[in-house]
Write a protein that holds these residues in place. Structure first.
Motif, PDB file in Angstrom:
ATOM      1  N   LYS A  80      20.359  88.135  91.832  1.00  0.00           N
ATOM      2  CA  LYS A  80      19.773  87.261  92.844  1.00  0.00           C
ATOM      3  C   LYS A  80      20.851  86.885  93.853  1.00  0.00           C
ATOM      4  O   LYS A  80      22.046  86.916  93.545  1.00  0.00           O
ATOM      5  N   HIS A  81      20.407  86.534  95.071  1.00  0.00           N
ATOM      6  CA  HIS A  81      21.332  86.080  96.105  1.00  0.00           C
ATOM      7  C   HIS A  81      20.537  85.201  97.066  1.00  0.00           C
ATOM      8  O   HIS A  81      19.364  85.501  97.349  1.00  0.00           O
ATOM      9  N   PRO A  82      21.120  84.127  97.586  1.00  0.00           N
ATOM     10  CA  PRO A  82      20.363  83.235  98.480  1.00  0.00           C
ATOM     11  C   PRO A  82      19.744  83.934  99.685  1.00  0.00           C
ATOM     12  O   PRO A  82      18.668  83.542 100.148  1.00  0.00           O
ATOM     13  N   ILE A  83      20.403  85.006 100.200  1.00  0.00           N
ATOM     14  CA  ILE A  83      19.892  85.658 101.407  1.00  0.00           C
ATOM     15  C   ILE A  83      18.554  86.330 101.155  1.00  0.00           C
ATOM     16  O   ILE A  83      17.746  86.495 102.077  1.00  0.00           O
ATOM     17  N   TYR A  84      18.265  86.710  99.899  1.00  0.00           N
ATOM     18  CA  TYR A  84      16.963  87.308  99.599  1.00  0.00           C
ATOM     19  C   TYR A  84      15.832  86.335  99.937  1.00  0.00           C
ATOM     20  O   TYR A  84      14.866  86.689 100.615  1.00  0.00           O
ATOM     21  N   GLN A  85      15.950  85.104  99.429  1.00  0.00           N
ATOM     22  CA  GLN A  85      14.907  84.112  99.654  1.00  0.00           C
ATOM     23  C   GLN A  85      14.907  83.620 101.098  1.00  0.00           C
ATOM     24  O   GLN A  85      13.846  83.465 101.712  1.00  0.00           O
ATOM     25  N   GLU A  86      16.078  83.377 101.661  1.00  0.00           N
ATOM     26  CA  GLU A  86      16.160  82.878 103.040  1.00  0.00           C
ATOM     27  C   GLU A  86      15.492  83.851 104.019  1.00  0.00           C
ATOM     28  O   GLU A  86      14.749  83.434 104.917  1.00  0.00           O
ATOM     29  N   THR A  87      15.771  85.137 103.849  1.00  0.00           N
ATOM     30  CA  THR A  87      15.195  86.121 104.763  1.00  0.00           C
ATOM     31  C   THR A  87      13.705  86.290 104.526  1.00  0.00           C
ATOM     32  O   THR A  87      12.933  86.439 105.480  1.00  0.00           O
ATOM     33  N   ALA A  88      13.283  86.258 103.268  1.00  0.00           N
ATOM     34  CA  ALA A  88      11.856  86.346 102.973  1.00  0.00           C
ATOM     35  C   ALA A  88      11.094  85.207 103.635  1.00  0.00           C
ATOM     36  O   ALA A  88      10.032  85.412 104.239  1.00  0.00           O
ATOM     37  N   GLU A  89      11.614  83.999 103.534  1.00  0.00           N
ATOM     38  CA  GLU A  89      10.958  82.847 104.158  1.00  0.00           C
ATOM     39  C   GLU A  89      10.882  83.017 105.669  1.00  0.00           C
ATOM     40  O   GLU A  89       9.862  82.692 106.299  1.00  0.00           O
ATOM     41  N   LYS A  90      11.953  83.526 106.259  1.00  0.00           N
ATOM     42  CA  LYS A  90      11.988  83.701 107.719  1.00  0.00           C
ATOM     43  C   LYS A  90      10.977  84.755 108.175  1.00  0.00           C
ATOM     44  O   LYS A  90      10.246  84.564 109.156  1.00  0.00           O
ATOM     45  N   ILE A  91      10.926  85.884 107.450  1.00  0.00           N
ATOM     46  CA  ILE A  91       9.974  86.944 107.800  1.00  0.00           C
ATOM     47  C   ILE A  91       8.548  86.454 107.633  1.00  0.00           C
ATOM     48  O   ILE A  91       7.686  86.680 108.499  1.00  0.00           O
ATOM     49  N   LEU A  92       8.266  85.741 106.533  1.00  0.00           N
ATOM     50  CA  LEU A  92       6.906  85.256 106.288  1.00  0.00           C
ATOM     51  C   LEU A  92       6.496  84.210 107.308  1.00  0.00           C
ATOM     52  O   LEU A  92       5.334  84.151 107.728  1.00  0.00           O
ATOM     53  N   LYS A  93       7.431  83.369 107.740  1.00  0.00           N
ATOM     54  CA  LYS A  93       7.136  82.418 108.819  1.00  0.00           C
ATOM     55  C   LYS A  93       6.739  83.157 110.083  1.00  0.00           C
ATOM     56  O   LYS A  93       5.807  82.755 110.801  1.00  0.00           O
ATOM     57  N   PHE A  94       7.418  84.259 110.357  1.00  0.00           N
ATOM     58  CA  PHE A  94       7.134  85.049 111.552  1.00  0.00           C
ATOM     59  C   PHE A  94       5.802  85.788 111.426  1.00  0.00           C
ATOM     60  O   PHE A  94       5.043  85.890 112.388  1.00  0.00           O
ATOM     61  N   VAL A  95       5.505  86.283 110.219  1.00  0.00           N
ATOM     62  CA  VAL A  95       4.295  87.073 110.017  1.00  0.00           C
ATOM     63  C   VAL A  95       3.052  86.188 109.982  1.00  0.00           C
ATOM     64  O   VAL A  95       2.001  86.550 110.504  1.00  0.00           O
ATOM     65  N   GLY A  96       3.133  85.019 109.357  1.00  0.00           N
ATOM     66  CA  GLY A  96       2.000  84.100 109.367  1.00  0.00           C
ATOM     67  C   GLY A  96       1.517  83.712 107.985  1.00  0.00           C
ATOM     68  O   GLY A  96       1.896  84.297 106.964  1.00  0.00           O
ATOM     69  N   ASN A  97       0.633  82.717 107.947  1.00  0.00           N
ATOM     70  CA  ASN A  97       0.235  82.067 106.694  1.00  0.00           C
ATOM     71  C   ASN A  97      -0.636  82.911 105.784  1.00  0.00           C
ATOM     72  O   ASN A  97      -0.874  82.538 104.629  1.00  0.00           O
ATOM     73  N   ASP A  98      -1.163  84.026 106.281  1.00  0.00           N
ATOM     74  CA  ASP A  98      -2.016  84.863 105.438  1.00  0.00           C
ATOM     75  C   ASP A  98      -1.216  85.638 104.399  1.00  0.00           C
ATOM     76  O   ASP A  98      -1.797  86.234 103.494  1.00  0.00           O
ATOM     77  N   PHE A  99       0.103  85.628 104.519  1.00  0.00           N
ATOM     78  CA  PHE A  99       0.971  86.396 103.622  1.00  0.00           C
ATOM     79  C   PHE A  99       2.001  85.465 102.993  1.00  0.00           C
ATOM     80  O   PHE A  99       2.585  84.634 103.681  1.00  0.00           O
ATOM     81  N   ASN A 100       2.210  85.615 101.691  1.00  0.00           N
ATOM     82  CA  ASN A 100       3.126  84.685 101.029  1.00  0.00           C
ATOM     83  C   ASN A 100       4.224  85.360 100.204  1.00  0.00           C
ATOM     84  O   ASN A 100       4.997  84.678  99.544  1.00  0.00           O
TER      85      ASN A 100
END
Length: 406
Positions: A80-100
């Motif tokens: 695990k590494h913090p950048i995995y979660q940080e980037t996932a959150e950023k991409i999902l924020k950009f993509v929208g609430n229909d995807f988690n």
């Protein structure tokens, strides 16, 4: 003669252009003789934001920080590494609430392989996987990807039998065709597991349907328990005018494939975004699932995507205005040109005569303009996918030259 080979129609070392770029700036590639080539093709080949020093400086600094720690690589199946979660959150924020949730990949082709597996794990209705796709669509060159890419079926007959049982549906080019194709899909889709959709046929020459058709199509597929995969590798990240093509729809896909512009071509990188609904089904699945490649957790790829997605978020208004300006140039110069063309956002295809696209490509190269070409079962032509930072006056001058030579 080179010792590295490429496979592009044949096995060899011949590239599309006989030039060797040594640097880039703005919307230009520059060779060793300092000749500048206006790059109107790299929006299809990853570099939508153009060659911007600001982006490269930020990424270089982050890469350097990692390399100083001697930690350029991890595999996310082991660590695990913090950048995995940080980037996932950023991409999902950009993509929208229909995807988690997302799964990291290395390319658009790998996205297709992964999406085929996910559909198989949770929605396989019979002994054999049954798949719908559009003819002239493109989803990559891996084994599963070439199975569902309509545009390359003749080229890939050598590899039969390919993955699953794939039915290719005509991509509609008129309202009458849209209604007929919806009726066809409605009559057969209950037998199928998944449909792969390239919302705008990019590689085939910028074909687009009405949003009403896409809404009705997804509704029919979901009613018949068919997983919907949107391949937005070429159309995502503002290329069609909005963040993603699916943003303009009332009905959303279950999986969205992203790559190319997600990190402006810095490293091989991609991801598949998983809808809330499909995520729930995957969590409940009792299948033993597996998908990985050595580089799925590559920290350099993930960091580059994080920085580029942040750039999109910070500069969204300007990017949208730039795309509006590009569309305006397309419209101004082509409306009364007498040429056959199709456009969608910052995507343009212009039809040329039979066996003329390669000749035109080379002539434009001599003039310092780089375009791409398309070829489908009906026609051929040049594709123009300019970087978003191109100056409108520069694009206008180049497009006038292109129109003249066509």
């Amino acid at each position: 003669m080179y010792n590295y080979k490429i496979i592009n129609g044949k096995y060899g070392d011949t590239s599309l252009y006989d030039i060797v770029p040594v640097k880039a700036k703005g919307s230009f590639l520059i060779d060793k003789n300092n000749k500048h080539y206006l790059d109107l093709r790299s929006g299809l080949w990853n570099v939508s934001l153009g060659y911007q020093q600001e982006i490269y400086t930020k990424i270089a600094n982050e890469f350097n920080n990692l390399l100083k720690k001697q930690l350029p690589y991890l595999d996310n199946h082991s660590f695990k590494h913090p950048i995995y979660q940080e980037t996932a959150e950023k991409i999902l924020k950009f993509v929208g609430n229909d995807f988690n949730n997302i799964i990291y990949t290395n390319s658009g082709s790998e996205n297709t392989e992964l999406s085929l597996k996910l559909a198989n794990y949770v929605n396989k209705k019979g002994i054999e996987s049954k798949i719908l796709a559009f003819n002239n669509s493109y989803h990559g060159t891996f084994f599963g990807a070439m199975s569902v890419s309509g545009i390359d079926q003749n080229l890939n007959q050598l590899f039969n039998p390919k993955y699953g049982n794939v039915t290719f549906i005509e991509y509609p080019t008129s309202i009458d065709n849209e209604n007929r194709i919806l009726e066809q899909i409605n009559s057969i889709s209950s037998d199928y597991d998944v449909m792969f959709i390239e919302p705008v046929l990019a590689s085939a020459g910028v074909y687009a349907t009405s949003t009403e058709f896409m809404n009705k199509l997804i509704k029919i597929l979901h009613t018949n328990n068919v997983i919907v995969v949107f391949d937005e590798v070429a159309t995502g990240f503002y290329r069609t005018g909005s963040r993603f093509y699916f943003n303009r729809l009332d009905h959303k896909p279950d999986l969205v494939c992203l790559s190319k512009s997600i990190n402006n071509g810095i490293t091989p990188f991609g991801c598949v975004c998983i809808s809330n609904y499909l995520n729930s089904r995957l969590q409940k699945s009792t299948h033993n699932m597996e998908h990985f490649s050595t580089q799925n957790g590559n920290l350099l790829g993930i960091i580059s995507a994080s920085i580029v997605v942040q750039h999109y978020l910070q500069h969204e208004d300007k990017i949208k205005q730039n795309i509006h300006n590009i569309e305006s140039v397309f419209r101004e110069l082509l409306t009364n040109s007498g040429l056959q063309y199709r456009k969608q956002g910052a995507m343009l295809a212009i039809k040329v005569g039979k066996n003329q696209s390669q000749l035109l490509l080379k002539k434009l190269q001599e003039l310092g303009i780089l375009t791409y070409l398309y070829l489908n079962e009906n026609e051929e032509g040049v594709s123009i996918f300019p970087p978003f930072n191109i100056e409108p006056t520069l694009l206008k001058r180049a497009l006038k030259i292109i129109i003249k030579y066509i």
